[in-house]
Scaffold this motif. Structure first.
Motif, mmCIF file in Angstrom:
data_model
loop_
_atom_site.group_PDB
_atom_site.id
_atom_site.type_symbol
_atom_site.label_atom_id
_atom_site.label_comp_id
_atom_site.label_asym_id
_atom_site.label_seq_id
_atom_site.Cartn_x
_atom_site.Cartn_y
_atom_site.Cartn_z
ATOM 1 N N GLY A 1 0.775 -1.402 -0.069
ATOM 2 C CA GLY A 1 -0.031 -0.278 0.039
ATOM 3 C C GLY A 1 0.846 1.860 0.142
ATOM 4 O O GLY A 1 0.477 2.552 0.136
ATOM 5 N N LYS A 2 2.087 0.983 -0.254
ATOM 6 C CA LYS A 2 2.902 2.147 -0.243
ATOM 7 C C LYS A 2 2.316 3.638 -1.343
ATOM 8 O O LYS A 2 2.496 4.791 -0.226
ATOM 9 N N THR A 3 2.462 3.211 -3.015
ATOM 10 C CA THR A 3 1.581 4.035 -3.523
ATOM 11 C C THR A 3 0.430 4.967 -3.144
ATOM 12 O O THR A 3 0.747 6.212 -3.530
ATOM 13 N N GLY A 4 -0.055 3.790 -2.681
ATOM 14 C CA GLY A 4 -1.809 4.542 -2.291
ATOM 15 C C GLY A 4 -1.397 5.941 -1.076
ATOM 16 O O GLY A 4 -1.967 6.986 -1.238
ATOM 17 N N LEU A 5 -0.578 4.968 -0.356
ATOM 18 C CA LEU A 5 -0.655 5.887 0.752
ATOM 19 C C LEU A 5 0.327 6.973 -0.005
ATOM 20 O O LEU A 5 -0.064 8.450 1.103
#
Length: 163
Positions: free
Chosen positions: A13-17
């Motif tokens: 979930g890095k990019t969404g965060l």
């Protein structure tokens, strides 16, 4: 410039965060830039474009400029990947630079963690991870936020960097 990272394994979930943090922090009136690490031969250019043809012909750097944006492409051509500090030095001054990836660098980070990804916590072995943003409850020695509580995570980061 203040620097703070978002790290985690693939599909954590890095990019969404990162996307949500940029929107949240800029909505609070701060200027934000980002640096994203890629483990593959990422290419922002497309075959057939003039700039792609320049690089293919052997140009070391190609600067693409228009009335809407500027893009700098630099071919390493076998040279080592530049350190994060060199990349940061290229950025125009902003209030905060959010860094995605670069888990082994020394800057402070929040770890995105999804239990379904099946990976261990990076924070357990890495003291530069100051907090975890998780989709499950964790009993941990550092702050743990709900992965979807962007406002709380943004507030934590801004407090950490003194903004």
């Amino acid at each position: 410039m203040k620097v703070y990272g978002v790290t985690g394994w693939k599909n954590a979930g890095k990019t969404g965060l990162m996307e949500r943090l940029v929107a949240e922090i800029t909505a609070r009136g701060f200027s934000v830039s980002t640096v994203k690490h890629a483990h593959h031969a990422a290419d922002v250019d497309q075959p057939g474009t003039d700039s792609f043809r320049h690089r293919e012909a052997g140009a070391s750097e190609v600067l693409l400029a228009s009335g809407k944006r500027i893009a700098m492409m630099q071919e390493l051509r076998g040279a080592p990947e530049p350190p994060l500090s060199d990349l940061l030095a290229r950025l125009a001054p902003v209030d905060l630079v959010l860094i995605e990836g670069f888990k082994r660098e020394a800057h402070p980070k929040v770890e995105a963690y999804r239990v379904a990804a099946g990976n261990p916590l990076i924070a357990a072995e890495n003291e530069t991870v100051r907090a975890v943003a998780s989709d499950t409850e964790l009993n941990f020695d550092r702050p743990v936020f709900d992965l979807d509580d962007t406002a709380a995570i943004a507030g934590f980061i801004l407090q950490e960097v003194g903004l």
